[in-house]
Design a protein around this motif. Structure first.
Motif, PDB file in Angstrom:
ATOM      1  N   LYS A   6      33.574  46.870 123.119  1.00  0.00           N
ATOM      2  CA  LYS A   6      32.799  47.965 123.698  1.00  0.00           C
ATOM      3  C   LYS A   6      33.621  49.250 123.705  1.00  0.00           C
ATOM      4  CE  LYS A   6      29.878  45.245 126.728  1.00  0.00           C
ATOM      5  NZ  LYS A   6      29.525  44.937 128.097  1.00  0.00           N
ATOM      6  N   ASP A   7      34.888  49.127 124.071  1.00  0.00           N
ATOM      7  CA  ASP A   7      35.767  50.298 124.109  1.00  0.00           C
ATOM      8  C   ASP A   7      35.932  50.890 122.699  1.00  0.00           C
ATOM      9  OD1 ASP A   7      36.091  50.024 126.805  1.00  0.00           O
ATOM     10  OD2 ASP A   7      38.040  48.999 126.658  1.00  0.00           O
ATOM     11  N   LEU A   8      36.086  50.006 121.702  1.00  0.00           N
ATOM     12  CA  LEU A   8      36.221  50.458 120.314  1.00  0.00           C
ATOM     13  C   LEU A   8      34.944  51.163 119.850  1.00  0.00           C
ATOM     14  CD1 LEU A   8      37.929  50.562 117.733  1.00  0.00           C
ATOM     15  CD2 LEU A   8      36.927  48.371 117.092  1.00  0.00           C
ATOM     16  N   ALA A   9      33.789  50.599 120.197  1.00  0.00           N
ATOM     17  CA  ALA A   9      32.513  51.207 119.807  1.00  0.00           C
ATOM     18  C   ALA A   9      32.357  52.578 120.464  1.00  0.00           C
ATOM     19  CB  ALA A   9      31.359  50.291 120.165  1.00  0.00           C
ATOM     20  N   GLU A  10      32.766  52.683 121.756  1.00  0.00           N
ATOM     21  CA  GLU A  10      32.688  53.975 122.446  1.00  0.00           C
ATOM     22  C   GLU A  10      33.636  54.990 121.816  1.00  0.00           C
ATOM     23  OE1 GLU A  10      33.243  53.730 126.690  1.00  0.00           O
ATOM     24  OE2 GLU A  10      31.740  52.147 126.868  1.00  0.00           O
ATOM     25  N   MET A  11      34.850  54.527 121.460  1.00  0.00           N
ATOM     26  CA  MET A  11      35.809  55.437 120.825  1.00  0.00           C
ATOM     27  C   MET A  11      35.295  55.911 119.468  1.00  0.00           C
ATOM     28  SD  MET A  11      39.747  54.376 121.674  1.00  0.00           S
ATOM     29  CE  MET A  11      39.745  52.813 120.856  1.00  0.00           C
ATOM     30  N   VAL A  12      34.734  55.006 118.696  1.00  0.00           N
ATOM     31  CA  VAL A  12      34.194  55.389 117.387  1.00  0.00           C
ATOM     32  C   VAL A  12      33.053  56.387 117.576  1.00  0.00           C
ATOM     33  CG1 VAL A  12      32.939  54.550 115.363  1.00  0.00           C
ATOM     34  CG2 VAL A  12      34.943  53.314 116.185  1.00  0.00           C
ATOM     35  N   GLU A  13      32.202  56.107 118.564  1.00  0.00           N
ATOM     36  CA  GLU A  13      31.091  57.011 118.841  1.00  0.00           C
ATOM     37  C   GLU A  13      31.603  58.372 119.316  1.00  0.00           C
ATOM     38  OE1 GLU A  13      27.410  57.051 121.895  1.00  0.00           O
ATOM     39  OE2 GLU A  13      27.763  55.135 120.873  1.00  0.00           O
TER      40      GLU A  13
END
Length: 135
Positions: A6-13
Motif C-alpha cells: 500500500k505504501d509503495l502504491a501511494e508513493m508511486v501515485e
C-alpha cells in the motif's frame, strides 16, 4: 494487501502526481516563455524596421531632391533617348515630304538629314526628293 505494498502504491501515485504537476508547470513556463519571446521579437522587428525606414529615407531624400531638380531643368523628355520631330511650315519647311528627312532629336540636338544636319535655310532644298510611300 500488505502495508508495504500500500505504501509503495501511494508513493508511486504521489510521484506520478508530482511528475504530472511538474510537467504542467513546465508547460505553462514554456508557453509564457514563447509569448514573451514573441512579444520581444515583434518589438525588436518593429523598432528595427522603423530605424531602417528612417535610415533609408534620410539616405534617399537628398538624392531624390536632386533628381527632381534635374528633372525640372531638363524637362519632361529623357535626353538619353531619341525622339522624332515632324517638319512644319515654320521649322524645316523645305523638308516636308522629303525622303531624306530624318527628324530625330539626340541629346537635345535635332538631326534633320544626312546632307543638311541643321536643315535648309529656304523652301527649295537642292537635295529634296519625294518621299516614297511605304506599305
Amino acid at each position: 494487501m500488505e502495508q508495504w505494498q500500500k505504501d509503495l502504491a501511494e508513493m508511486v501515485e504521489t510521484v506520478a502526481d508530482e511528475v504530472e504537476r511538474f510537467f504542467l508547470g513546465m508547460s505553462e513556463m514554456v508557453d509564457v516563455f514563447f509569448e514573451l519571446s514573441e512579444e520581444f521579437s515583434d518589438q525588436v522587428q518593429n523598432s528595427i524596421a522603423t530605424e531602417i525606414d528612417q535610415y533609408l529615407q534620410e539616405l534617399t531624400e537628398p538624392v531624390l531632391e536632386l533628381y527632381w531638380e534635374l528633372e525640372d531643368v531638363v524637362g519632361d523628355g529623357d535626353p538619353g533617348f531619341p525622339y522624332g520631330v515632324e517638319p512644319t511650315a515654320e521649322k524645316n519647311a523645305a523638308c516636308m515630304g522629303c525622303q531624306h528627312y530624318h527628324g530625330q532629336v539626340y541629346g537635345g540636338n535635332l538631326l534633320v538629314c544626312g546632307m543638311h544636319p541643321h536643315g535648309w535655310d529656304d523652301q527649295n532644298c537642292p537635295d529634296w526628293e519625294k518621299e516614297e510611300e511605304r506599305f
